[in-house]
Design an enzyme around this catalytic site. Structure first.
Site, PDB file in Angstrom:
ATOM      1  N   LYS A 258      81.596  57.165 -40.811  1.00 15.92           N
ATOM      2  CA  LYS A 258      81.020  57.043 -42.156  1.00 15.92           C
ATOM      3  C   LYS A 258      79.508  57.038 -41.977  1.00 15.92           C
ATOM      4  O   LYS A 258      78.890  56.005 -41.702  1.00 15.92           O
ATOM      5  CB  LYS A 258      81.507  55.750 -42.812  1.00 15.92           C
ATOM      6  CG  LYS A 258      81.512  55.726 -44.331  1.00 15.92           C
ATOM      7  CD  LYS A 258      80.185  55.991 -44.996  1.00 15.92           C
ATOM      8  CE  LYS A 258      79.252  54.814 -45.000  1.00 15.92           C
ATOM      9  NZ  LYS A 258      77.900  55.160 -45.519  1.00 15.92           N
TER      10      LYS A 258
ATOM     11  N   CYS B 282      64.584  51.029 -35.215  1.00 12.49           N
ATOM     12  CA  CYS B 282      64.884  49.624 -34.930  1.00 12.49           C
ATOM     13  C   CYS B 282      64.229  49.202 -33.627  1.00 12.49           C
ATOM     14  O   CYS B 282      64.161  48.019 -33.328  1.00 12.49           O
ATOM     15  CB  CYS B 282      66.382  49.404 -34.860  1.00 12.49           C
ATOM     16  SG  CYS B 282      67.104  50.167 -33.431  1.00 12.49           S
TER      17      CYS B 282
ATOM     18  N   SER C 226      71.146  47.427 -41.415  1.00  9.47           N
ATOM     19  CA  SER C 226      70.315  46.241 -41.647  1.00  9.47           C
ATOM     20  C   SER C 226      71.141  44.965 -41.429  1.00  9.47           C
ATOM     21  O   SER C 226      72.377  44.983 -41.520  1.00  9.47           O
ATOM     22  CB  SER C 226      69.722  46.294 -43.048  1.00  9.47           C
ATOM     23  OG  SER C 226      70.738  46.528 -43.991  1.00  9.47           O
TER      24      SER C 226
ATOM     25  N   GLU D 221      74.656  57.829 -46.363  1.00 11.71           N
ATOM     26  CA  GLU D 221      74.720  58.758 -47.496  1.00 11.71           C
ATOM     27  C   GLU D 221      73.377  59.438 -47.744  1.00 11.71           C
ATOM     28  O   GLU D 221      73.263  60.314 -48.572  1.00 11.71           O
ATOM     29  CB  GLU D 221      75.216  58.044 -48.760  1.00 11.71           C
ATOM     30  CG  GLU D 221      74.379  56.870 -49.246  1.00 11.71           C
ATOM     31  CD  GLU D 221      74.714  55.543 -48.562  1.00 11.71           C
ATOM     32  OE1 GLU D 221      74.950  55.528 -47.332  1.00 11.71           O
ATOM     33  OE2 GLU D 221      74.714  54.520 -49.272  1.00 11.71           O
ATOM     34  N   ARG D 222      72.332  59.005 -46.986  1.00 16.02           N
ATOM     35  CA  ARG D 222      71.014  59.606 -47.219  1.00 16.02           C
ATOM     36  C   ARG D 222      70.780  60.868 -46.396  1.00 16.02           C
ATOM     37  O   ARG D 222      70.001  61.722 -46.766  1.00 16.02           O
ATOM     38  CB  ARG D 222      69.924  58.574 -46.929  1.00 16.02           C
ATOM     39  CG  ARG D 222      69.862  57.554 -48.055  1.00 16.02           C
ATOM     40  CD  ARG D 222      68.758  56.575 -47.860  1.00 16.02           C
ATOM     41  NE  ARG D 222      69.265  55.329 -47.302  1.00 16.02           N
ATOM     42  CZ  ARG D 222      68.504  54.285 -47.011  1.00 16.02           C
ATOM     43  NH1 ARG D 222      67.219  54.349 -47.206  1.00 16.02           N
ATOM     44  NH2 ARG D 222      69.029  53.190 -46.526  1.00 16.02           N
TER      45      ARG D 222
ATOM     46  N   GLU E 252      61.673  42.438 -41.790  1.00 18.07           N
ATOM     47  CA  GLU E 252      61.533  43.805 -41.269  1.00 18.07           C
ATOM     48  C   GLU E 252      60.962  44.681 -42.385  1.00 18.07           C
ATOM     49  O   GLU E 252      61.500  44.696 -43.496  1.00 18.07           O
ATOM     50  CB  GLU E 252      62.917  44.327 -40.850  1.00 18.07           C
ATOM     51  CG  GLU E 252      62.889  45.749 -40.321  1.00 18.07           C
ATOM     52  CD  GLU E 252      64.289  46.266 -39.956  1.00 18.07           C
ATOM     53  OE1 GLU E 252      65.225  46.082 -40.754  1.00 18.07           O
ATOM     54  OE2 GLU E 252      64.423  46.858 -38.873  1.00 18.07           O
TER      55      GLU E 252
ATOM     56  N   PHE F 100      70.606  55.517 -41.688  1.00 21.94           N
ATOM     57  CA  PHE F 100      69.952  56.811 -41.940  1.00 21.94           C
ATOM     58  C   PHE F 100      68.999  57.209 -40.831  1.00 21.94           C
ATOM     59  O   PHE F 100      68.691  58.392 -40.678  1.00 21.94           O
ATOM     60  CB  PHE F 100      69.188  56.758 -43.287  1.00 21.94           C
ATOM     61  CG  PHE F 100      67.830  56.096 -43.177  1.00 21.94           C
ATOM     62  CD1 PHE F 100      66.710  56.839 -42.798  1.00 21.94           C
ATOM     63  CD2 PHE F 100      67.655  54.741 -43.430  1.00 21.94           C
ATOM     64  CE1 PHE F 100      65.456  56.233 -42.682  1.00 21.94           C
ATOM     65  CE2 PHE F 100      66.417  54.127 -43.309  1.00 21.94           C
ATOM     66  CZ  PHE F 100      65.317  54.882 -42.932  1.00 21.94           C
TER      67      PHE F 100
HETATM   68  P1  NAD Z   1      71.719  50.003 -44.259  1.00 20.68           P
HETATM   69  O1  NAD Z   1      72.149  48.661 -43.800  1.00 20.68           O
HETATM   70  O2  NAD Z   1      71.200  50.144 -45.645  1.00 20.68           O
HETATM   71  O3  NAD Z   1      72.944  51.040 -44.143  1.00 20.68           O
HETATM   72  C1  NAD Z   1      73.727  51.144 -42.991  1.00 20.68           C
HETATM   73  C2  NAD Z   1      75.122  51.597 -43.382  1.00 20.68           C
HETATM   74  O4  NAD Z   1      75.709  50.598 -44.206  1.00 20.68           O
HETATM   75  C3  NAD Z   1      75.153  52.893 -44.168  1.00 20.68           C
HETATM   76  O5  NAD Z   1      76.200  53.704 -43.688  1.00 20.68           O
HETATM   77  C4  NAD Z   1      75.386  52.451 -45.589  1.00 20.68           C
HETATM   78  O6  NAD Z   1      76.130  53.374 -46.349  1.00 20.68           O
HETATM   79  C5  NAD Z   1      76.181  51.175 -45.430  1.00 20.68           C
HETATM   80  N1  NAD Z   1      75.917  50.203 -46.508  1.00 20.68           N
HETATM   81  C6  NAD Z   1      74.798  50.126 -47.279  1.00 20.68           C
HETATM   82  N2  NAD Z   1      74.918  49.110 -48.158  1.00 20.68           N
HETATM   83  C7  NAD Z   1      76.112  48.529 -47.930  1.00 20.68           C
HETATM   84  C8  NAD Z   1      76.793  47.410 -48.518  1.00 20.68           C
HETATM   85  N3  NAD Z   1      76.242  46.689 -49.485  1.00 20.68           N
HETATM   86  N4  NAD Z   1      78.010  47.090 -48.040  1.00 20.68           N
HETATM   87  C9  NAD Z   1      78.567  47.797 -47.040  1.00 20.68           C
HETATM   88  N5  NAD Z   1      77.963  48.861 -46.457  1.00 20.68           N
HETATM   89  C10 NAD Z   1      76.753  49.225 -46.890  1.00 20.68           C
HETATM   90  O7  NAD Z   1      70.659  50.521 -43.184  1.00 20.68           O
HETATM   91  P2  NAD Z   1      69.740  51.817 -43.262  1.00 20.68           P
HETATM   92  O8  NAD Z   1      68.667  51.587 -44.277  1.00 20.68           O
HETATM   93  O9  NAD Z   1      70.556  53.050 -43.355  1.00 20.68           O
HETATM   94  O10 NAD Z   1      69.096  51.806 -41.789  1.00 20.68           O
HETATM   95  C11 NAD Z   1      67.970  51.041 -41.455  1.00 20.68           C
HETATM   96  C12 NAD Z   1      68.354  49.697 -40.874  1.00 20.68           C
HETATM   97  O11 NAD Z   1      69.173  49.880 -39.733  1.00 20.68           O
HETATM   98  C13 NAD Z   1      67.158  48.918 -40.397  1.00 20.68           C
HETATM   99  O12 NAD Z   1      67.355  47.560 -40.694  1.00 20.68           O
HETATM  100  C14 NAD Z   1      67.164  49.142 -38.894  1.00 20.68           C
HETATM  101  O13 NAD Z   1      66.515  48.158 -38.126  1.00 20.68           O
HETATM  102  C15 NAD Z   1      68.627  49.147 -38.629  1.00 20.68           C
HETATM  103  N6  NAD Z   1      68.936  49.813 -37.371  1.00 20.68           N
HETATM  104  C16 NAD Z   1      69.353  49.049 -36.328  1.00 20.68           C
HETATM  105  C17 NAD Z   1      69.622  49.637 -35.104  1.00 20.68           C
HETATM  106  C18 NAD Z   1      70.106  48.821 -33.951  1.00 20.68           C
HETATM  107  O14 NAD Z   1      70.697  49.377 -33.043  1.00 20.68           O
HETATM  108  N7  NAD Z   1      69.901  47.508 -33.939  1.00 20.68           N
HETATM  109  C19 NAD Z   1      69.466  51.018 -34.956  1.00 20.68           C
HETATM  110  C20 NAD Z   1      69.045  51.766 -36.044  1.00 20.68           C
HETATM  111  C21 NAD Z   1      68.786  51.149 -37.253  1.00 20.68           C
END
Ligand code: NAD
Length: 499
Positions: A173, A281, A226, A176-177, A383, A149
Site C-alpha cells: 500500500k 527521515c 510519521s 497516495e501522493r 519534526e 511518500f
Molecule cells: P504518513 O504517516 O502521512 O503516511 C505514511 C503512510 O500511512 C501512507 O501510506 C499513508 O497513506 C498512511 N496513512 C496516512 N494517514 C493515515 C491514518 N490516519 N491512518 C492510517 N494510515 C495512514 O507519512 P508521509 O508524510 O507519507 O511520510 C513522511 C513521514 O515518514 C515523516 O514523518 C518521515 O520522518 C517518516 N519516514 C520515516 C522513515 C524511517 O525509516 N524512520 C523513512 C521515511 C519516512
C-alpha cells in the site's frame, strides 16, 4: 487525466470506489493524475489472489526465487532513467536524488539475491541419545507493507525484496501522493518472472490501512511513515495478532566539536539538511556546535553555503533540491518557520516567499536557517520535514550529547570531529539508533539493518539486512529421534532433560 488504480494478479484492477486522491506535479502545483482510494472489498480481492499465489511461490526453491529477484535487479538498472523521471515528477526531488532513491532500494534487492544462503537454518547432531535438533525459517504467508511518500522506490524495496525472497506474498500500500513508481516496480517484477498475485499493489488511505490491519489472512505488517500513525498501526496490528514493525518520524542532530574540519562539515550539513528539500527521515535538520566560537564560525560558513544553493525544478540538473511534495506540506513548513520566530529563535535565513520564475505555483521553499534555538521550543521538538536547519548552541560535550539523547525521536545522529576518543564515547552513549561519525546521513548499507529508537521505531526488528529475513520468516525447530536397533525406550513421565 491519468487515473491510477490497483495492481492485482499481474494486471491493473478496477475499483468500485468513488473516492480519489489528487497527485500533484510539485514543480507546477497542477494536479497531474488521480489515484483511487480503495475499499476493504478491493483488499479482499488482492489478499485472495495473494493467498493462492503464495503457496506455489513458497514451494519454489530459494535459488529459483533468487533468480527472479536477480532479474528484477537487472531490470531496475535497465529502467533507471525512466523510473527516476517518474519519481521526480510526482515527488519533486531532483533526478540525481531519485536515482539514489532507486539505487538504495536496488542494493536491498541485491542482498535478497543471497536468500539461499541467508535462509539456512541451524543444526545440532547428537543433542541426546540418537537425537538431532534442527531449526528452519519458514515464510509467514501473506504480508503487507505501508509506505510513505518520501522514498517511493527505496522503502517498498526495503520491504518486498526480503519478503518475496523468503517465500511470502506481498501486499503493498504505497503513499497516495506518489504511487506511480511502486506500480511500475510491480510490473517489472512480473517481467522478471514473479508469478502473478505474489505481489499486489493496493491504493488508498486510512480506510485501506485499517482494512490491512484487520485482515485475518495478512500475517505481518511493515510500516514506514510519521510517528503518530506508526504508533497507531503498531497498536492495531499487534492487537489483531500480527507481527508488526513501524518506523516513524525523526529529528536528527549533527554535533560539531571545536576540532571538526569546518569546511567539510558545512559541505556535509548542506546536503544532509537541504537535500531532497529536507524530506528525509535521515535528514540533519538540527546542528549543535559546541562552544560559541565554533558556533559563530559555523554560522558564518552555513549562511554563505546556504545562500549559494540552487532551488530548481526536479529536472534541473544544476539544482541542489526541488519543491516539497504538496501545497499543504509547504504551508505546514511555513507555519513552523513562523513558530520558530514567535518562540524567539534567531531567523538568519528565511526561505518563505521564494518564487521560481515560470513556476510560480510550484511548492518551492528556499533554505531557512535558525540560530539560538533552544530545547524547550516546540519548533525544535517537532519534526518539520522541510528545508529548515536549526542551530542549537551547546556549551559542552555533555550538553551536546544530551540533546539527541533526550529528544523524543531517536532515528539518526552525526558527530563531526577529529577526536576518535570523543567520537567513540559519543557513539557508545547516545540514545539514538543510527550514528554517523563524520558521516552526515548514516543510513546503514543493505547488509546491516535500518531502525531508529524511541518515537522513531515501534517493534523490535529493523528493516532489511538479516532483520528483514527474521521479520518475514518464523523459526520452526524440529527435535528428531530415529529408532536405534529396534530397542523400545522406557515410559517416562518427567519433562525430558539433557541431565
Ligand atoms: P504518513 O504517516 O502521512 O503516511 C505514511 C503512510 O500511512 C501512507 O501510506 C499513508 O497513506 C498512511 N496513512 C496516512 N494517514 C493515515 C491514518 N490516519 N491512518 C492510517 N494510515 C495512514 O507519512 P508521509 O508524510 O507519507 O511520510 C513522511 C513521514 O515518514 C515523516 O514523518 C518521515 O520522518 C517518516 N519516514 C520515516 C522513515 C524511517 O525509516 N524512520 C523513512 C521515511 C519516512
Amino acid at each position: 487525466m491519468k487515473h491510477l488504480s490497483h495492481f492485482i494478479d499481474g494486471h491493473t484492477a478496477i475499483s468500485l470506489s468513488q473516492r480519489f486522491g489528487d497527485i500533484f506535479d510539485p514543480n507546477t502545483g497542477a494536479v497531474q493524475a488521480r489515484v483511487v482510494l480503495g475499499t476493504p472489498d478491493d483488499l479482499q480481492v488482492a489478499v485472495a489472489s495473494a493467498v493462492t499465489a503464495q503457496k506455489a511461490w513458497a514451494a519454489t526453491n530459494p535459488q529459483r526465487r533468487a533468480r527472479v529477484i536477480f532479474e528484477f535487479k537487472r531490470l531496475l538498472e535497465v529502467h533507471m532513467d525512466e523510473l527516476a523521471h517518474m519519481l521526480s515528477q510526482e515527488h519533486g526531488k531532483v533526478i540525481s536524488d531519485s536515482k539514489g532513491d532507486i539505487q538504495r532500494g536496488l542494493e536491498v534487492v541485491e542482498f535478497a539475491c543471497g536468500i539461499p544462503h541467508l535462509l539456512k537454518g541451524e543444526h545440532t547432531q547428537g543433542a541426546g541419545p540418537g537425537i538431532d535438533v534442527f531449526s528452519m525459517r519458514q515464510a509467514l504467508g501473506v504480508v503487507a507493507g505501508i509506505t510513505p511518500f518520501n522514498f517511493p522506490a527505496m522503502i517498498p524495496m526495503w520491504m518486498f525484496a526480503p519478503a518475496l525472497a523468503c517465500g511470502n506474498a506481498f501486499i503493498l500500500k504505497p503513499s497516495e501522493r506518489d504511487p506511480s513508481v511502486p506500480l511500475r516496480l510491480a510490473e517489472l517484477l512480473i517481467e522478471a518472472g514473479l508469478p502473478a498475485g505474489v505481489l499486489n499493489v493496493v491504493q488508498g488511505d486510512k480506510e485501506m490501512v485499517d482494512a490491512i490491519l484487520d485482515h485475518p489472512d495478512i500475517k505481518a505488517v511493515s510500516f514506514v511513515g510519521s510517528s503518530d500513525i506508526a504508533q497507531y498501526v503498531y497498536g492495531r496490528g499487534a492487537a489483531n495478532g500480527k507481527r508488526v514493525q513501524c518506523m516513524g518520524g525523526a529529528k536528527n542532530h549533527g554535533i560539531v566539536l571545536p576540532d571538526a574540519d569546518l569546511d567539510q562539515t558545512v559541505a556535509d550539513i548542506m546536503g544532509a539538511a537541504y537535500g531532497s528539500a529536507g524530506e528525509r527521515c535521515m535528514a540533519l535538520p538540527v546542528v549543535v556546535p559546541v562552544g560559541d566560537k565554533t558556533a559563530d564560525a559555523l554560522r558564518e560558513k552555513l549562511v554563505a553555503a546556504a545562500q549559494g544553493l540552487r532551488v530548481g525544478v526536479s529536472t534541473d540538473a544544476e539544482a541542489h533540491y526541488g519543491p516539497v511534495v504538496s501545497a499543504a506540506h509547504k504551508a505546514r513548513i511555513e507555519s513552523y518557520i513562523q513558530m520558530g520566530v514567535d518562540e524567539g529563535a534567531d531567523l538568519v535565513l528565511d526561505g518563505r516567499g521564494f518564487s521560481l520564475q515560470g513556476h510560480e505555483n510550484g511548492f518551492f521553499l528556499a533554505p531557512t536557517l535558525f540560530d539560538r534555538v533552544t530545547a524547550g521550543m516546540k519548533s525544535y521538538q517537532d519534526e518539520i520535514f522541510g528545508p529548515v536547519l536549526q542551530m542549537v548552541r551547546a556549551q559542552s560535550f555533555e550538553a551536546a550529547l544530551s540533546l539527541p539523547s533526550r529528544h523524543p525521536y531517536g532515528n539518526g545522529v552525526a558527530i563531526f570531529t577529529r577526536n576518535g576518543d570523543a567520537a567513540r564515547s559519543f557513539a557508545d552513549q547516545v540514545e539514538v539508533g543510527m550514528v554517523g561519525i563524520n558521516v552526515p546521513i548514516p543510513v546503514p548499507v543493505a547488509y546491516h539493518s535500518f531502525g531508529g529508537w524511541k518515537r522513531s521505531g515501534f517493534g523490535d526488528l529493523n528493516q532489511y539486512g538479516m532483520d528483514g529475513v527474521r521479520f518475514y520468516t518464523r523459526v520452526k525447530t524440529v527435535t528428531q529421534r530415529w529408532p536405534q536397533g529396534g530397542a523400545v525406550s522406557d515410559q517416562s513421565f518427567i519433562i525430558p532433560t539433557m541431565a
